[in-house]
Design an enzyme around this catalytic site. Sequence first.
Site, PDB file in Angstrom:
ATOM      1  N   GLY A 160     -42.403  24.871 -49.903  1.00 44.38           N
ATOM      2  CA  GLY A 160     -41.074  24.375 -49.560  1.00 44.38           C
ATOM      3  C   GLY A 160     -40.981  23.813 -48.154  1.00 44.38           C
ATOM      4  O   GLY A 160     -41.911  23.189 -47.635  1.00 44.38           O
ATOM      5  N   VAL A 161     -39.857  24.064 -47.536  1.00 48.86           N
ATOM      6  CA  VAL A 161     -39.616  23.525 -46.190  1.00 48.86           C
ATOM      7  C   VAL A 161     -40.593  24.133 -45.173  1.00 48.86           C
ATOM      8  O   VAL A 161     -41.006  23.471 -44.214  1.00 48.86           O
ATOM      9  CB  VAL A 161     -38.138  23.706 -45.786  1.00 48.86           C
ATOM     10  CG1 VAL A 161     -37.746  25.150 -45.651  1.00 48.86           C
ATOM     11  CG2 VAL A 161     -37.820  22.949 -44.511  1.00 48.86           C
ATOM     12  N   ASP A 162     -41.009  25.365 -45.401  1.00 51.31           N
ATOM     13  CA  ASP A 162     -41.964  26.043 -44.517  1.00 51.31           C
ATOM     14  C   ASP A 162     -43.279  25.243 -44.459  1.00 51.31           C
ATOM     15  O   ASP A 162     -43.822  24.969 -43.370  1.00 51.31           O
ATOM     16  CB  ASP A 162     -42.196  27.447 -45.095  1.00 51.31           C
ATOM     17  CG  ASP A 162     -42.773  28.443 -44.111  1.00 51.31           C
ATOM     18  OD1 ASP A 162     -42.861  28.116 -42.916  1.00 51.31           O
ATOM     19  OD2 ASP A 162     -43.124  29.558 -44.546  1.00 51.31           O
ATOM     20  N   ASN A 222     -41.016  33.252 -44.684  1.00 47.32           N
ATOM     21  CA  ASN A 222     -41.124  34.556 -45.367  1.00 47.32           C
ATOM     22  C   ASN A 222     -41.317  35.648 -44.314  1.00 47.32           C
ATOM     23  O   ASN A 222     -41.639  35.369 -43.153  1.00 47.32           O
ATOM     24  CB  ASN A 222     -42.251  34.559 -46.402  1.00 47.32           C
ATOM     25  CG  ASN A 222     -43.561  34.057 -45.827  1.00 47.32           C
ATOM     26  OD1 ASN A 222     -44.093  34.638 -44.888  1.00 47.32           O
ATOM     27  ND2 ASN A 222     -44.055  32.951 -46.365  1.00 47.32           N
ATOM     28  N   TYR A 254     -36.872  31.428 -53.224  1.00 48.59           N
ATOM     29  CA  TYR A 254     -36.281  32.769 -53.232  1.00 48.59           C
ATOM     30  C   TYR A 254     -35.134  32.918 -54.227  1.00 48.59           C
ATOM     31  O   TYR A 254     -34.615  34.014 -54.399  1.00 48.59           O
ATOM     32  CB  TYR A 254     -35.853  33.178 -51.817  1.00 48.59           C
ATOM     33  CG  TYR A 254     -37.010  33.676 -50.966  1.00 48.59           C
ATOM     34  CD1 TYR A 254     -38.311  33.730 -51.472  1.00 48.59           C
ATOM     35  CD2 TYR A 254     -36.814  34.106 -49.662  1.00 48.59           C
ATOM     36  CE1 TYR A 254     -39.372  34.189 -50.698  1.00 48.59           C
ATOM     37  CE2 TYR A 254     -37.868  34.573 -48.882  1.00 48.59           C
ATOM     38  CZ  TYR A 254     -39.147  34.610 -49.410  1.00 48.59           C
ATOM     39  OH  TYR A 254     -40.192  35.081 -48.643  1.00 48.59           O
ATOM     40  N   GLY A 282     -34.355  27.994 -52.507  1.00 46.74           N
ATOM     41  CA  GLY A 282     -35.492  27.393 -53.210  1.00 46.74           C
ATOM     42  C   GLY A 282     -36.303  28.475 -53.898  1.00 46.74           C
ATOM     43  O   GLY A 282     -35.831  29.112 -54.845  1.00 46.74           O
TER      44      GLY A 282
END
Length: 178
Positions: free
Chosen positions: A38-40, A30, A129, A127
């Site tokens: 998510g992936v973050d 972000n 977003y 995802g």
Amino acid sequence: MEHQFGAGLLVLVEGDSTAIAADEIGNAANAALAGGGGVDAAIHRAGGPEIIAELRARHAFGTPAGTAVATGAGALPARWVIHAVGPVWRGGDHGEPAQLAGAYLSALSIAAELGARTLTLPAISAGAYGYPLDDAARIAVGTVAESLRAGAPLERVTFVLYSPRTLAAFERALTAFR
Ligand code: AR6
């Protein structure tokens, strides 16, 4: 599925971004670069606290949608993580396509600057977003394929896709593009 564009191979695999080794692992971050879901979340969890510490120290004000920054990769099987920020989907007429392409272009150009030869990328913005999947896949594949064709100095760019549905959308996009 894979396809050669210029000197670079574009590869699509289903999997988890934290489990596939590359010189550089792409993250869908972000604009605050503050971590999230998510992936973050998976990348920060697997990489360890030094990644967020580096982001706070070097990028305290974040980076806007359509851009990316690099950090070390902590415990991940990589030298760097590229934190690319895609747009939040707001209907498609708020600059989202250019911002999504920009996030990928930034990731590729930073990878080239750092001397990375292999890069993984997630399905940025597809995802939390809310970017419509087929449109996100078309922009992702088209932007990377065109960059490789234009001479981006990467041997392999691998899209790591977290579900069969996401992989299928990227396969459709690659089939249509090449
Ligand atoms: N490996 C690969 N892909 C994954 C993984 C994983 N471990 N986990 C999820 N995905 P998202 P965005 C897929 O939401 O839409 C975060 O909170 C997921 O299924 O991670 O760009 C950030 O902090 C989807 O296909 O990123 C931001 O606030 C794709 O990765 C915001 O979400 C992207 O989904 C960014 O939203």
